[in-house]
Scaffold this active site. Structure first.
Site, PDB file in Angstrom:
ATOM      1  N   LYS A   1       1.367   4.294  -2.815  1.00  0.00           N
ATOM      2  CA  LYS A   1       1.461   5.675  -2.498  1.00  0.00           C
ATOM      3  C   LYS A   1       2.419   6.631  -3.027  1.00  0.00           C
ATOM      4  O   LYS A   1       2.339   7.631  -3.635  1.00  0.00           O
ATOM      5  CB  LYS A   1       1.105   6.014  -0.969  1.00  0.00           C
ATOM      6  CG  LYS A   1      -0.240   5.649  -0.607  1.00  0.00           C
ATOM      7  CD  LYS A   1      -0.383   5.600   0.835  1.00  0.00           C
ATOM      8  CE  LYS A   1      -1.969   5.141   1.285  1.00  0.00           C
ATOM      9  NZ  LYS A   1      -2.051   4.600   2.529  1.00  0.00           N
TER      10      LYS A   1
ATOM     11  N   ASP B   1       0.983  -1.042  -0.150  1.00  0.00           N
ATOM     12  CA  ASP B   1      -0.047   0.056  -0.083  1.00  0.00           C
ATOM     13  C   ASP B   1       0.824   1.230   0.045  1.00  0.00           C
ATOM     14  O   ASP B   1       0.629   2.377  -0.700  1.00  0.00           O
ATOM     15  CB  ASP B   1      -0.830  -0.110   1.397  1.00  0.00           C
ATOM     16  CG  ASP B   1      -1.746   1.034   1.259  1.00  0.00           C
ATOM     17  OD1 ASP B   1      -2.732   1.239   0.227  1.00  0.00           O
ATOM     18  OD2 ASP B   1      -1.827   1.898   1.990  1.00  0.00           O
TER      19      ASP B   1
END
Ligand code: ADP
Ligand code: ASP
Ligand code: MG
Length: 813
Positions: free
Chosen positions: A680, A676
Site C-alpha cells: 500500500k 500488505d
C-alpha cells in the site's frame, strides 16, 4: 388518391396479408396498393439464377421452395371455390420461371436482362395473389401490372425511369379505372422494347413514389416492419426511437447512408410534387410512424438520426504525379462510373496528393482492375501508385438539417468514437453540411452506433457494461450494491450499469442484455466452465461501448490480464493490489496503456478499501501540489488485531477471529508480515510520482522468523501459538508506556518503511478504532497540518463500495 406500399415482411405470410386487408378496410379514398415480393423471395430468385448459371442443380430446390410457398399462400387465403383459376395462373407463371432458370442452367450464363426477368416473378406473383385475395374478400380490388405503366430507358448503362412516358401512362390508365383498390407489383418496369427491367434492391418504395407523383396523390404511405424512420436502425440500437416528423432532405440523407427503411430514390419524385411520405408499421398500425414533409426541422434537434452502410471498402489513389495536375480526379470518377460502380463517399487530402473514395466491398476487384488500367501510363512511370483497396469497413453518418449551424458536433462525434477505441479511417462532410460521416472498421459498427446514439439522443444516460471477475466476499457484495442502486444511478447520475459477464474460478456466464442481478448466483452456477482466455476473448468480441473489467480477486494471473483489456480500450477497476505493487515497469506500463487507449485504470480500493485516498492524492497532484511526507496506518487487519489483542486473550485467537470475520487476506500472513502494508505504501509513493520497488521498502516485522518462514496457514497459526509470550511482551512493553500498538507506514524523501510502533496518547494514530485506516498527507500546501483521511479501511462491504465508486468515476469520465 393515396398510394400505399407494403414491403417484403408485410406480405411475408398469409397472416400478414390478412393484416393488410384489415388496414385497407379503414380507407375511404381510392388507393393504389404497391406490394413487394413475399419476404426473402427476391434473394431466393437471385440465388437460384446464380446457381443455375453456375450449372448447379441446387437451383431446383430453391425453385421448389418458391413454388410451395406461393401455392400454399393461395390455398390458405383464397376460398376453394375461387382457387382453381388463381392456382392455374400461378402455376403457369411458375412454369415460365422454371423455363427461364433452365435456360440459364443450360447456357451456363445469366445476362442482366435474364436476371431481371427471373427476379420479376417475386413481385408478379405476390401482387397477383394479393389482388385476388382482396377481391375474394369482397373488396373492390383489381390488378394492374406495373410493367405496362412504368417505363425505363438506358442512361450511362443504367435503367432510369422515363417520367414523361410513365406519367402519361399512369394518368391515362387511372382516368378510366374505377376500382377502389388497384394492386400493382413494385420493383418492376419495362423498357421501350418491352424488356423487363427492375428499379434496384428495395425498389418497390420507388414504384410507389412514381405512382404517387404521376397521380398527384395526397400521400405516399410506406408500410413496413418498423414504426417509422428511427434515430438509428432499431435492429442495431435498441434505444432508437421513431422520428415523428422529418424533412425530405434529412430522410434522403439518412436513407442514402443506409437507413434501409426507405429506398433513397423514393423521395425525389414526391418531393417535387410536395407529397408527404408517411412510414407506418403493418404490425402496429396504431403507432404514429414517421411523416416526411418539406417543412424544415427549425429549432429542433441538431442531429436527427444516425445511419450506417456496411460492407464498404476504400480505394485510395495516390502519388506525386497527382499534385497540381487537373483532371486526375475527374478521370478517376469517370472510370468508376463507366464500370457502374457507385461512389458513396469522397475525400481528398488538401495536399492533393491522394484521393480516397468509398465503394461497396463487392465492387473492389472490378474497381481496382479498371482504375489500374485507366492509369496504367502514370503507374508505369511512378507518378501514381497502383490503387490501394481496403475492405472490412463501414460508413457511419450523423444527419440533421441544423447541423450546419452548430460547431463542435464533429468533435463530439470523434471523441465519442475515440473513447470507445473505434478507429476512424476517413472523415467526410457532405456539401450540404447536413451530414458528417466517417469510415470505421465494420466490426466496430454496433458499438459506434450505440455510443453515438447514447451521446446524441439518450439525454446523457450512459450505459456501462461490466465484466466482473471474482464473486467471493467482495464481488458478491459489489453485485448486490449495484442491484440496490440501479434505479438511483439511472435517475440521478444518468448511468445505466449493466453486468454483462461474471466469472468465478469455476464457471462464467455472459448476457449481452445484462445478467439479472437477483438471480446471478443461479445463472453463474449453471454457466460454462471458467477459462481466463475465453473470458478475455469474449469481452473483446462483444466489443461493447463503455466496457469495464472489474477484478475482485487476489490473483496474480488475473492481474496479468489487464493489458489485454486496456489495450482494447476496456477500463479496469480492481481491488487486487498485485498489479500496482508488482515491478515498477509493469505498473507504469498499465498507467500508460490507460492513457494511450483512453481507458481508465482505477484501483482506489488498493489503499484504504472504500476511503477516497488515491483519488484525493490524484487531485492534489493534478492541482499542482507536491507530496513531502506520508504517514499512515493502512492495515485494517493489523489494526483489528492490535486493537483487540491484550493480556486476557491470545494473539493466535485474535488473528483467527480477524481471518474469520474477513478482515485479513485469505492468507493472513500477507497482512501480519507487513507485506500488505508495504504494497500500500508502495502504491501511495508511486501515485505521488516516485519510482520505487517493493524491495526498496524497509520492513521492520514484529513476527518471529519462524512464523515468517511458514508455508501454509496451519503452520502459520501453529507458530503463533508457539511465540505467544513474544507477542504478550510486545503488548506489555507498550502498555507500560501507556502507548498503543499501530503498524505504521511512512514515506519521506523517496524512502519508505513499515513496522509496528508504540503510539503515545495524543498522537493522530492513537484513537484508531476497529479496522480503521488513517493517512496523513504532508504536502507543500498542507505542510504543517497534514491533510487527514480516516475511516473504515477493511471489510468486504466498504471494499465493494470503493469499487463501486471507481465505476461511477468512469461513468462520469
Ligand atoms: P420492407 O421490406 O418493408 O421494404 P426493409 O427491410 O426494406 O422493409 O426496411 C425496413 C428495415 O430497415 C427495418 O426493419 C430496419 O431494420 C431497417 N432500418 C435501417 N435503418 C433504419 C432506420 N433508421 N429506421 C428504421 N428502420 C431502419
Ligand atoms: N423485392 C425487391 C427487393 O427485395 C424490392 C423491394 O422489396 O422493395 O429488393
Ligand atoms: Mg425496403
Amino acid at each position: 388518391m393515396k398510394v400505399l406500399k407494403f414491403g417484403g415482411s408485410s406480405v411475408a405470410s398469409p397472416e400478414n396479408i390478412i393484416k393488410i386487408k384489415n388496414i385497407l378496410l379503414a380507407y375511404n379514398d381510392p388507393i393504389i396498393v404497391v406490394v413487394s415480393a413475399f419476404g426473402g423471395v427476391t434473394d431466393q430468385l437471385l440465388q437460384a439464377g446464380e446457381m443455375a448459371a453456375k450449372e448447379q442443380t441446387g437451383y431446383k430446390d430453391i425453385l421448389s421452395e418458391i413454388e410451395t410457398r406461393h401455392l400454399d399462400t393461395v390455398k390458405e387465403l383464397i376460398p376453394i371455390t375461387a382457387q382453381s383459376k388463381v392456382l392455374s395462373k400461378v402455376k403457369s407463371e411458375l412454369n415460365i420461371l422454371e423455363t427461364l432458370l433452365e435456360g440459364a442452367y443450360f447456357i451456363g450464363e445469366i445476362t442482366p436482362k435474364l436476371s431481371d426477368k427471373i427476379v420479376s416473378f417475386g413481385e408478379l406473383l405476390s401482387s397477383y395473389i394479393i389482388s385476388e385475395y382482396l377481391a375474394s374478400e369482397g373488396l373492390d380490388a383489381v390488378y394492374k401490372d406495373s410493367r405496362e405503366l412504368i417505363k425505363t430507358f438506358k442512361l450511362a448503362g443504367k435503367n432510369v425511369v422515363d417520367f414523361t412516358l410513365t406519367d402519361t401512362n399512369c394518368k391515362e390508365y387511372f382516368k378510366n379505372n374505377g376500382a377502389f383498390i388497384t394492386v400493382c407489383p413494385g420493383f418492376i418496369a419495362t423498357s421501350k422494347n418491352n424488356d423487363i427491367t427492375t428499379l434496384g434492391r428495395g425498389g418497390s418504395d420507388y414504384t410507389a413514389a412514381i405512382y404517387a407523383a404521376a397521380l398527384e396523390a395526397n400521400v405516399l404511405e410506406i408500410w413496413t416492419d418498423v414504426s417509422g424512420m428511427y434515430t438509428a436502425n432499431p435492429k442495431m440500437v435498441k434505444q432508437a426511437k421513431a422520428i415523428t416528423h422529418i424533412s425530405y432532405e434529412e430522410a434522403m440523407e439518412l436513407s442514402h447512408f443506409g437507413a434501409k427503411v426507405l429506398y433513397p430514390p423514393t423521395i425525389q419524385p414526391v418531393l417535387s410534387k410536395g407529397i408527404s411520405i408517411h412510414i407506418k408499421n403493418t404490425f402496429k398500425p396504431e403507432e404514429e410512424g414517421t411523416l416526411i414533409t418539406k417543412s424544415r426541422n427549425e429549432g429542433g434537434k441538431t442531429v436527427r438520426g444516425i445511419s450506417h452502410i456496411g460492407n464498404m471498402a476504400l480505394l485510395s489513389l495516390e502519388g506525386p504525379g497527382m499534385v497540381g495536375i487537373p483532371g486526375i480526379s475527374k478521370r478517376f470518377f469517370e472510370v468508376l462510373s463507366q464500370a457502374d460502380i457507385s461512389v458513396v463517399l469522397i475525400t481528398q487530402a488538401s495536399s492533393e496528393h491522394s484521393i480516397c473514395v468509398g465503394v461497396s466491398a463487392d465492387d473492389v476487384e472490378k474497381s481496382v482492375e479498371v482504375v489500374n488500367e485507366a492509369f496504367a501510363y502514370e503507374i508505369e512511370r511512378g507518378k501514381i501508385k497502383e490503387v490501394i483497396p481496403e475492405k472490412g469497413l463501414a460508413i457511419v453518418a450523423l444527419v440533421g438539417d441544423n447541423m450546419k449551424s452548430h460547431q463542435g458536433l464533429s468533435g463530439k462525434m470523434f471523441s465519442t468514437l475515440g473513447k470507445n477505441n473505434v478507429n476512424i479511417r476517413v472523415i467526410a462532410q457532405g456539401a450540404s453540411e447536413r451530414n458528417i460521416s466517417c469510415v470505421i472498421n465494420e466490426k466496430d459498427v454496433k458499438k459506434a452506433l450505440n455510443a453515438l446514439h447514447e451521446e446524441f439522443f439518450e439525454e446523457n444516460v450512459k450505459q456501462l457494461n461490466l465484466f466482473v471477475m471474482g464473486v467471493g466476499n467482495v464481488g458478491a457484495k459489489f453485485l448486490n450494491q449495484i442491484k440496490s442502486q440501479e434505479k438511483y444511478l439511472k435517475k440521478n447520475l444518468k448511468l445505466n450499469v449493466r453486468v454483462v459477464g461474471i466469472s468465478n474460478s469455476r464457471t462464467m456466464h455472459f448476457d449481452e442484455k445484462g445478467i439479472p442481478l437477483d438471480t446471478w448466483q443461479d445463472t453463474l452456477s449453471t454457466g460454462q466452465k471458467a477459462d481466463k482466455q475465453l473470458f478475455i476473448d469474449r469481452v473483446n468480441d462483444l466489443n461493447l461501448r463503455n466496457s469495464i473489467f472489474v477484478d475482485n480477486t487476489a490473483s496474480a494471473e488475473i492481474a496479468g490480464t489487464y493489458p489485454d483489456f486496456l489495450s482494447n480500450s476496456i477500463s479496469v477497476v480492481t481491488c487486487n493490489k498485485i498489479a500496482c505493487s508488482s515491478e515498477y515497469n509493469n505498473y507504469a506500463r498499465l498507467k500508460s496503456l490507460a492513457r494511450e487507449y483512453n481507458a481508465p485504470f482505477l484501483f482506489e480500493t488498493n489503499v484504504g478499501a472504500g476511503l477516497p485516498i488515491l483519488d484525493t492524492l490524484k487531485n492534489l497532484i493534478a492541482s499542482g501540489d507536491k507530496v513531502l511526507k506520508i504517514q499512515a496506518v493502512l492495515s485494517g487487519s493489523l489494526n483489528f488485531v492490535f486493537n483487540n489483542f491484550n493480556d486476557s486473550n491470545t494473539f493466535h485467537d485474535i488473528v483467527k477471529r480477524a481471518q474469520e470475520e474477513g478482515y485479513t487476506e485469505p492468507d493472513p500472513k500477507i497482512d501480519l508480515s507487513g507485506i500488505d502494508v508495504m504494497r500500500k505504501i508502495l502504491i501511495l509513493a508511486r501515485e505521488s510520482g516516485h519510482v520505487l520497488e517493493i524491495g526498496d521498502i524497509k520492513n521492520n516485522s514484529f513476527l518471529p522468523k519462524e512464523s515468517l518462514d511458514t508455508r501454509n496457514n496451519d503452520d502459520f497459526f501453529t507458530s503463533l501459538v508457539k511465540y505467544e509470550s513474544d507477542f504478550q511482551k510486545i503488548y506489555a512493553d507498550a502498555k507500560a508506556k501507556n502507548c498503543k500498538l499501530k503498524y505504521v507506514a511512512q514515506f519521506e524523501n523517496g524512502k519508505a518503511s513499515v513496522g509496528l510502533q508504540e503510539i503515545p496518547e495524543g498522537h493522530d494514530f492513537y484513537n484508531l478504532e476497529g479496522s480503521d485506516n488513517i493517512v496523513l498527507f504532508f504536502t507543500e500546501r498542507y505542510k504543517n497540518l497534514p491533510l487527514i483521511i480516516k475511516g473504515a479501511g477493511a471489510g468486504s462491504d466498504v471494499t465493494a463500495s470503493g469499487i463501486f465508486a471507481d465505476i461511477i468515476r468512469i461513468g462520469n469520465f
